[in-house]
Each structure stands twice: as C-alpha cells, then as structure tokens.
Design an enzyme around this catalytic site. Structure first.
Site, PDB file in Angstrom:
ATOM      1  N   SER A 138       0.858  -1.198   0.000  1.00  0.00           N
ATOM      2  CA  SER A 138       0.000   0.000   0.000  1.00  0.00           C
ATOM      3  C   SER A 138       0.885   1.235   0.000  1.00  0.00           C
ATOM      4  CB  SER A 138      -0.872   0.022   1.260  1.00  0.00           C
ATOM      5  OG  SER A 138      -1.553   1.268   1.346  1.00  0.00           O
ATOM      6  N   TYR A 152      -1.755  -0.365  10.239  1.00  0.00           N
ATOM      7  CA  TYR A 152      -1.899  -0.908   8.884  1.00  0.00           C
ATOM      8  C   TYR A 152      -0.709  -0.474   8.020  1.00  0.00           C
ATOM      9  CZ  TYR A 152      -3.769  -1.137   4.063  1.00  0.00           C
ATOM     10  OH  TYR A 152      -3.944  -1.355   2.715  1.00  0.00           O
TER      11      TYR A 152
HETATM   12  P1  NAP Z   1     -11.556  -5.754   0.071  1.00  0.00           P
HETATM   13  O1  NAP Z   1     -12.432  -5.311  -1.044  1.00  0.00           O
HETATM   14  O2  NAP Z   1     -11.952  -5.510   1.474  1.00  0.00           O
HETATM   15  O3  NAP Z   1     -11.255  -7.320  -0.133  1.00  0.00           O
HETATM   16  C1  NAP Z   1     -10.432  -7.964   0.802  1.00  0.00           C
HETATM   17  C2  NAP Z   1     -10.200  -9.375   0.374  1.00  0.00           C
HETATM   18  O4  NAP Z   1      -9.327  -9.988   1.326  1.00  0.00           O
HETATM   19  C3  NAP Z   1     -11.464 -10.197   0.344  1.00  0.00           C
HETATM   20  O5  NAP Z   1     -11.361 -11.114  -0.719  1.00  0.00           O
HETATM   21  C4  NAP Z   1     -11.436 -10.929   1.683  1.00  0.00           C
HETATM   22  O6  NAP Z   1     -12.101 -12.188   1.678  1.00  0.00           O
HETATM   23  C5  NAP Z   1      -9.951 -11.155   1.839  1.00  0.00           C
HETATM   24  N1  NAP Z   1      -9.536 -11.378   3.211  1.00  0.00           N
HETATM   25  C6  NAP Z   1      -9.701 -10.574   4.289  1.00  0.00           C
HETATM   26  N2  NAP Z   1      -9.166 -11.138   5.374  1.00  0.00           N
HETATM   27  C7  NAP Z   1      -8.630 -12.319   4.988  1.00  0.00           C
HETATM   28  C8  NAP Z   1      -7.952 -13.362   5.630  1.00  0.00           C
HETATM   29  N3  NAP Z   1      -7.696 -13.328   6.950  1.00  0.00           N
HETATM   30  N4  NAP Z   1      -7.555 -14.436   4.896  1.00  0.00           N
HETATM   31  C9  NAP Z   1      -7.819 -14.503   3.589  1.00  0.00           C
HETATM   32  N5  NAP Z   1      -8.484 -13.553   2.899  1.00  0.00           N
HETATM   33  C10 NAP Z   1      -8.877 -12.470   3.602  1.00  0.00           C
HETATM   34  O7  NAP Z   1     -10.102  -5.093  -0.052  1.00  0.00           O
HETATM   35  P2  NAP Z   1      -9.294  -4.527  -1.318  1.00  0.00           P
HETATM   36  O8  NAP Z   1      -9.459  -3.058  -1.339  1.00  0.00           O
HETATM   37  O9  NAP Z   1      -9.595  -5.311  -2.527  1.00  0.00           O
HETATM   38  O10 NAP Z   1      -7.800  -4.789  -0.807  1.00  0.00           O
HETATM   39  C11 NAP Z   1      -6.998  -5.835  -1.319  1.00  0.00           C
HETATM   40  C12 NAP Z   1      -5.571  -5.566  -0.935  1.00  0.00           C
HETATM   41  O11 NAP Z   1      -5.184  -4.279  -1.425  1.00  0.00           O
HETATM   42  C13 NAP Z   1      -5.321  -5.532   0.573  1.00  0.00           C
HETATM   43  O12 NAP Z   1      -4.080  -6.131   0.874  1.00  0.00           O
HETATM   44  C14 NAP Z   1      -5.281  -4.045   0.885  1.00  0.00           C
HETATM   45  O13 NAP Z   1      -4.515  -3.763   2.036  1.00  0.00           O
HETATM   46  C15 NAP Z   1      -4.619  -3.525  -0.382  1.00  0.00           C
HETATM   47  N6  NAP Z   1      -4.852  -2.107  -0.628  1.00  0.00           N
HETATM   48  C16 NAP Z   1      -6.107  -1.634  -0.838  1.00  0.00           C
HETATM   49  C17 NAP Z   1      -6.288  -0.258  -1.047  1.00  0.00           C
HETATM   50  C18 NAP Z   1      -7.642   0.342  -1.277  1.00  0.00           C
HETATM   51  O14 NAP Z   1      -7.733   1.587  -1.270  1.00  0.00           O
HETATM   52  N7  NAP Z   1      -8.690  -0.426  -1.500  1.00  0.00           N
HETATM   53  C19 NAP Z   1      -5.184   0.585  -1.037  1.00  0.00           C
HETATM   54  C20 NAP Z   1      -3.925   0.061  -0.816  1.00  0.00           C
HETATM   55  C21 NAP Z   1      -3.766  -1.285  -0.612  1.00  0.00           C
HETATM   56  P3  NAP Z   1     -13.705 -12.320   1.959  1.00  0.00           P
HETATM   57  O15 NAP Z   1     -14.387 -11.821   0.713  1.00  0.00           O
HETATM   58  O16 NAP Z   1     -13.924 -13.769   2.163  1.00  0.00           O
HETATM   59  O17 NAP Z   1     -13.998 -11.467   3.134  1.00  0.00           O
END
Ligand code: NAP
Length: 243
Positions: A138, A152
């Site tokens: 991130s 985080y």
């Molecule tokens: P999201 O929409 O909340 O999706 C999170 C995903 O992670 C879901 O598939 C969830 O599974 C899974 N997950 C959560 N806890 C888990 C665990 N303990 N074991 C296995 N799977 C787990 O989040 P996102 O925005 O797509 O984020 C994905 C990645 O990008 C993360 O690493 C996040 O830190 C990073 N990121 C996101 C942003 C942003 O602005 N969105 C920015 C920077 C970095 P379920 O569907 O089963 O709950």
C-alpha cells in the site's frame, strides 16, 4: 505451452477479484482463496471460468498455517504452481493508534504480515524457475497514515521489506518477487473499515484527481506476473495516481 497456474489470496472481492478476472483473460488457471464471503468467491470463480480458466475456490484464512497449506495443496492438484498474488489484507478500522484496540492491531499484523510470510514461504517451496510472487502492499507503507491506521501502514512496510529480502533469496532460483503499492482504490475495504465515502472524498486531493479502480491495480499485478517484466524483481511499484 502449459497455462500458468496462479494462487490469489483474498480473490473473492475488490482488487483480488479484479486480478482473478484479469489473469483469467490473460490465460491463467487460478486458485482463489477467501476468508468469509463464499458467495462472492463463487461468483468471481464463475466469471473466470466463463473466460476459459480452470478455477478452484478454497476457504483460507491466510493467518492460519493449515489453511495456507490447504490452499497450496489444492493448487498442486491442478498442476505446477507458477504464480502467487498475496492480496488478502485488512485495515482494522480508522483512528489514532492511541485509540486502537490491541486485538485489532494484532489481527492486522496476523493477516497482513504473518499471512503474507506464510504464503510466500509455501510459494518459495512450490514455485519453479520462472515463477513469480506479487505482494499487494500500500502507498500507506511510505505515507505512514497518521490519524487513519498507523498499524496498517506499518504492516505494509513489512510487506515491502519482505518483498526485497525474498527477491534476493529467490533470485538465484529464477523466481521473481515484487510488490504493487496501490493508493486509494474504490473497493469495499473503506466501508468495511468504517468510512464508506473515503474514495469519493479523498479522490479529488490525489494528483490524478480521482481514486483508482481495482482493474488498474490488477493490470500492474498482471504485468509483474508476466514475462514482460522478466528482469524486474525486488520492486515496489506504486500505483497511486501520484499520491
Ligand atoms: P476488500 O475489497 O476488502 O477485499 C479484501 C479481500 O481480502 C477479500 O477477498 C477478503 O475475503 C480477503 N480477506 C480478508 N481477510 C482475509 C484473511 N484473513 N484471509 C484470507 N483472505 C482475507 O479489499 P481490497 O481493497 O480489494 O484490498 C486488497 C488488498 O489491497 C489488501 O491487501 C489491501 O490492504 C490492499 N490495498 C487496498 C487499497 C484500497 O484503497 N482499497 C489501497 C492500498 C492497498 P472475503 O471476501 O472472504 O472477506
């Protein structure tokens, strides 16, 4: 040529689901991990299968070693592993560190750091020459996220360090290890953390004037898994609209 076989953790929703869709379109077979939303995982898999991918869905909490082994054992049943996308991650809510619950801090480290290390460990054993790992970090890792989620941000800095170290360990084995560091991306993650309007509110303050899309992150991940990036390892590729 055998089709690439890639494990995507947290592949049910958001950036993970967009990555599954992109990799399926690029000709990968896929193993999708999810932790709670079985319906979303099944829907993501169905759409990847419609693009011609072989797909397996595995319930896997990345912080649980036995779950991680089950995820990779399922991949081994499909063929030789060629890629891992360590995408699963949580923020644990917004606020100052002084107000965060110890259990929340522990859980964020367990999922974002221990989970990534466990999956990297298993991939390091299973991947052959030409294999690639992409860790989803991130922009928070370098911004620090004061007032939002310092814990985080710290967990993602650990992901960057693991990426650099493992790239050096595995380079001689012909395995590349990189990270993508997204900025503010329009997914459900912000609502889950308690701030559903975050992407729309912060977007105009970003140099490119908007939040990013999950597909834009998936494109960077797909490139880092592909032969197009064959001399890139140990890189943290920021995809954050200039933030
Ligand atoms: P999201 O929409 O909340 O999706 C999170 C995903 O992670 C879901 O598939 C969830 O599974 C899974 N997950 C959560 N806890 C888990 C665990 N303990 N074991 C296995 N799977 C787990 O989040 P996102 O925005 O797509 O984020 C994905 C990645 O990008 C993360 O690493 C996040 O830190 C990073 N990121 C996101 C942003 C942003 O602005 N969105 C920015 C920077 C970095 P379920 O569907 O089963 O709950």
């Amino acid at each position: 040529m055998a089709r690439p076989l890639t494990v995507v953790t947290g592949g049910s929703r958001g950036i993970g689901a967009a990555t599954v869709a992109r990799l399926a379109a690029d000709g990968h077979d896929l193993v999708i991990g999810y932790s709670s939303d079985a319906e979303a995982a099944a829907a993501t898999a169905a759409s990847a299968e419609a693009s011609g991918a072989r797909c397996a869905v595995v319930h896997c909490d990345v912080s649980v070693p036995a779950d991680v082994d089950r995820l990779f054992d399922t991949a081994a049943e499909l063929g030789t592993l060629t890629g891992l996308v360590n995408n699963a991650g949580i923020t644990g809510g917004f606020g100052r560190l002084a107000d965060a619950e110890p259990a929340t801090i522990q859980r964020v480290i367990d999922v974002n750091v221990v989970g990534v290390l466990l999956c990297c460990r298993r991939a390091a054993r299973d991947l052959g020459r030409g294999g690639a790992i992409v860790n989803v970090s991130s922009g928070a890792a370098t911004l620090g996220s004061p007032g939002d989620y310092v814990h985080y941000a710290a967990s993602k800095a650990a992901v960057d360090t693991a990426t650099i170290g493992l790239s050096k360990e595995l380079g001689p084995d012909g395995i590349r290890v990189n990270a993508v560091a997204p900025g503010i991306i329009d997914t459900e993650m912000h609502a889950t953390g308690g701030d559903p309007g975050r992407a729309a509110r912060v977007g105009p303050q970003i140099p490119l004037g908007r939040a990013g899309t999950a597909a834009e992150i998936a494109a960077a991940i797909a490139w880092l898994l592909s032969e197009e990036s064959s001399y890139t390892t140990g890189a943290v590729l920021r995809v954050a609209g200039g933030r």
